[in-house]
Design a protein around this motif. Structure first.
Motif, PDB file in Angstrom:
ATOM      1  N   HIS A 323      35.854  22.711  48.101  1.00  0.00           N
ATOM      2  CA  HIS A 323      36.010  23.118  46.707  1.00  0.00           C
ATOM      3  C   HIS A 323      36.904  24.344  46.578  1.00  0.00           C
ATOM      4  O   HIS A 323      37.600  24.497  45.577  1.00  0.00           O
ATOM      5  N   ASP A 324      36.900  25.229  47.574  1.00  0.00           N
ATOM      6  CA  ASP A 324      37.786  26.381  47.526  1.00  0.00           C
ATOM      7  C   ASP A 324      39.231  25.954  47.713  1.00  0.00           C
ATOM      8  O   ASP A 324      40.141  26.450  47.020  1.00  0.00           O
ATOM      9  N   ALA A 325      39.473  25.045  48.647  1.00  0.00           N
ATOM     10  CA  ALA A 325      40.838  24.549  48.827  1.00  0.00           C
ATOM     11  C   ALA A 325      41.316  23.803  47.588  1.00  0.00           C
ATOM     12  O   ALA A 325      42.470  23.956  47.161  1.00  0.00           O
ATOM     13  N   ALA A 326      40.426  23.014  46.967  1.00  0.00           N
ATOM     14  CA  ALA A 326      40.807  22.253  45.772  1.00  0.00           C
ATOM     15  C   ALA A 326      41.094  23.160  44.590  1.00  0.00           C
ATOM     16  O   ALA A 326      41.801  22.768  43.652  1.00  0.00           O
ATOM     17  N   VAL A 331      47.444  23.719  46.548  1.00  0.00           N
ATOM     18  CA  VAL A 331      46.789  22.558  47.152  1.00  0.00           C
ATOM     19  C   VAL A 331      46.465  21.531  46.074  1.00  0.00           C
ATOM     20  O   VAL A 331      46.677  20.315  46.257  1.00  0.00           O
ATOM     21  N   ARG A 332      45.973  21.990  44.943  1.00  0.00           N
ATOM     22  CA  ARG A 332      45.624  21.070  43.861  1.00  0.00           C
ATOM     23  C   ARG A 332      46.857  20.315  43.354  1.00  0.00           C
ATOM     24  O   ARG A 332      46.814  19.114  43.112  1.00  0.00           O
ATOM     25  N   GLU A 333      47.973  21.042  43.243  1.00  0.00           N
ATOM     26  CA  GLU A 333      49.201  20.390  42.784  1.00  0.00           C
ATOM     27  C   GLU A 333      49.726  19.421  43.842  1.00  0.00           C
ATOM     28  O   GLU A 333      50.251  18.358  43.509  1.00  0.00           O
ATOM     29  N   VAL A 487      55.596  26.558  52.572  1.00  0.00           N
ATOM     30  CA  VAL A 487      55.983  25.147  52.588  1.00  0.00           C
ATOM     31  C   VAL A 487      55.519  24.456  51.314  1.00  0.00           C
ATOM     32  O   VAL A 487      56.266  23.681  50.703  1.00  0.00           O
ATOM     33  N   LEU A 488      54.278  24.713  50.896  1.00  0.00           N
ATOM     34  CA  LEU A 488      53.794  24.107  49.663  1.00  0.00           C
ATOM     35  C   LEU A 488      54.628  24.535  48.467  1.00  0.00           C
ATOM     36  O   LEU A 488      54.982  23.729  47.600  1.00  0.00           O
ATOM     37  N   GLN A 489      54.938  25.802  48.404  1.00  0.00           N
ATOM     38  CA  GLN A 489      55.749  26.295  47.283  1.00  0.00           C
ATOM     39  C   GLN A 489      57.104  25.591  47.242  1.00  0.00           C
ATOM     40  O   GLN A 489      57.586  25.192  46.175  1.00  0.00           O
ATOM     41  N   GLU A 490      57.703  25.428  48.420  1.00  0.00           N
ATOM     42  CA  GLU A 490      59.013  24.766  48.454  1.00  0.00           C
ATOM     43  C   GLU A 490      58.893  23.284  48.105  1.00  0.00           C
ATOM     44  O   GLU A 490      59.697  22.753  47.315  1.00  0.00           O
ATOM     45  N   LEU A 491      57.908  22.603  48.673  1.00  0.00           N
ATOM     46  CA  LEU A 491      57.727  21.192  48.385  1.00  0.00           C
ATOM     47  C   LEU A 491      57.508  20.939  46.906  1.00  0.00           C
ATOM     48  O   LEU A 491      58.085  20.009  46.309  1.00  0.00           O
TER      49      LEU A 491
END
Length: 494
Positions: A323-326, A331-333, A487-491
């Motif tokens: 739930h913290d990761a979500a 991560v949610r996006e 990486v997430l920000q770039e993706l």
């Protein structure tokens, strides 16, 4: 303060802090034998049978006899047998509401190493009409890439020796079917409830492959007489947390040796393909349909593959709980974008399902803090899960001329995690039967970039497809250089 009530059949009338079975368990007979009695089975299939039993006496011939095969299953024997098969299920709602019930559908439990013959005879008994399975993705002993049954598995080789006590589910089920054939007893139905695409077809293929090695004539009989319905099952059921037993004792005044906790949501879609009768599952809320495949793909490629996306990036970011990761916006996006842009286009139309609503519901379910599901559980056995849940999405996208950069990045995050440290330098423990091999290949990929994905049994030919290798290598290089957050920000900015 008095001690909580020990959970036993005799104690049921004294239990007031939890709902208890209102039906007469003394008249139940085990029409179903289930291999793999873990948390999920007890939170899912057994609960549907419990509902049917509560609805009326017609279901009394459909009690469950659980069977454990592995050494670890001795603990389930020690919990369930003294309790007469009873256990508590606690449902935790996102708003904090909690409800606990005693489930009574399991009427017996056999630990196969204690008495292999007793298990075979229970399977061979005429009253056993369904053999159901939650033996995990790896329990079917086949290559996700080739679909071939592994005849060299040491336990399989043992079971093929004349007179050997079986070690595998294949050995037990096949010997029981041989006895039924020889005694003129009709075949039972084998009902897989595992998270594998076409789980009934997989069960049919693997059990028949084993039987053909043991007795070609029996394999022909199985092909003609044994039904293997497909199914889709869904309920998030984390491993029982350490404090749940004390929590149930304090709240419900019941001492349960091995309680179960789950989310309120549950779904079961089941193909109506049974050879020896079945319970009236539809009266308990099961969707009994002619074709499970659309629902199955939806769940495997959105929920299960989505869990892998959350798990492997969440692990690198240092999250312990799902739930913290979500709740992490990146991560949610990632989850939403993967589901909508890569998973969803590979699906068939799903009758009666609004996929936008389904995806929104998944994100809400992942965010339920009351469940306290762990990121480690999602990452467990990834060598079984990613090849069956995520790799088919990548292959489908590439075959259609489309890209799958987000799914490729999840594989890169898995690779990075298998190197053994998260982005903060904390150790990552691999709970995977292939852990050592995965670690070797992940570390080798620092000098041989495609070493991790050059494993045909896990990835097929993806290492030879630039549509996968290019985004995979770009993500893996960036994960090592800049970390998961960057990486997430770039993706997601693309």
């Amino acid at each position: 303060m008095s001690a909580p009530i020990d959970l036993t059949p005799a104690a049921l009338p004294a239990i007031t802090g939890a709902s208890v079975p209102a039906y007469d368990r003394a008249v139940l007979r085990p029409g179903i034998v289930h291999f793999g009695v873990g948390g999920f089975h007890r939170a899912h299939q057994a609960v549907y049978l419990d509902r049917l039993l509560a609805a009326g006496p017609d279901a009394a011939s459909w009690g469950i006899c659980g069977v454990g095969l592995r050494p670890a299953d001795a603990a389930m024997r020690d919990a369930l047998v003294p309790q007469g098969g009873l256990y508590t299920l606690t449902l935790k709602h996102p708003d904090g509401a909690v409800e606990t019930s005693v489930v009574g559908a399991i009427v017996d439990y056999l630990y196969a190493p204690d008495d292999p013959e007793a298990v075979i005879e229970r399977l061979a008994a005429a009253e056993t009409r369904i053999v159901s399975l939650t033996i995990t993705e790896g329990g079917y002993n086949f290559s996700a890439a080739t679909g071939e049954f592994d005849a060299e598995n040491p336990d399989v080789r043992n079971d093929l020796e004349p007179g050997a006590a079986p070690r595998t589910v294949f050995g037990y089920v096949t010997e029981a079917l041989r006895r039924r054939r020889d005694r003129g007893v009709p075949a039972f139905t084998v009902m897989s409830c595992d998270n594998i695409e076409g789980n009934g077809h997989v069960a049919q293929r693997t059990f028949t492959a084993y039987a053909r090695l043991a007795d070609p004539g029996l394999a022909d009989w199985i092909t003609e007489h044994v039904r293997f319905p497909n199914s889709m099952v869904d309920r998030i059921t984390p491993a029982t947390p350490d404090g749940l037993r004390a929590e149930v004792a304090a709240r419900a005044d019941v001492d349960d040796r091995w309680p179960v906790v789950a989310e309120p949501y549950t779904q079961w879609v089941l193909e109506d393909a049974f050879g020896a009768g079945r319970p009236r599952f539809e009266e308990a809320g099961v969707q009994v349909v002619d074709d499970v495949a659309p629902y199955e793909l939806m769940k495997l490629r959105l929920l299960n593959a989505g869990h892998q996306a959350l798990g492997h990036f969440g692990r690198l970011l240092g999250y312990e709980y799902v739930h913290d990761a979500a709740a992490d916006p990146h991560v949610r996006e990632l989850l939403r974008r993967y589901m909508q842009e890569e998973g969803r286009p590979t699906l068939r139309p799903v009758p009666g399902i609004d996929l936008d609503d389904y995806i929104d519901t998944l994100l809400e379910r992942f965010s339920n803090p009351a469940i306290a599901d762990t990121v480690a559980r999602l990452c467990q056995d990834a060598s079984d899960r990613i090849p069956k849940w995520l790799v088919p999405v990548i292959v489908s996208r590439l075959d259609s001329g489309a890209a799958a950069p987000l799914a490729a990045a999840v594989v890169a995050a898995w690779t990075r995690g298998c190197e053994g440290l998260d982005d903060a330098g904390a150790p990552i423990v691999q709970a995977d039967r292939e852990a050592d091999a995965l670690a070797r290949r992940a570390l080798a990929s620092r000098t041989e970039p495609l070493a991790f994905v050059a494993a045909p049994d896990l990835f097929g030919d993806l290492a030879d497809r630039p549509g996968f290798t290019e985004p995979y290598l770009a993500a893996l290089t960036a994960l090592r250089a800049s970390g998961a957050r960057a990486v997430l920000q770039e993706l997601l900015a693309r």
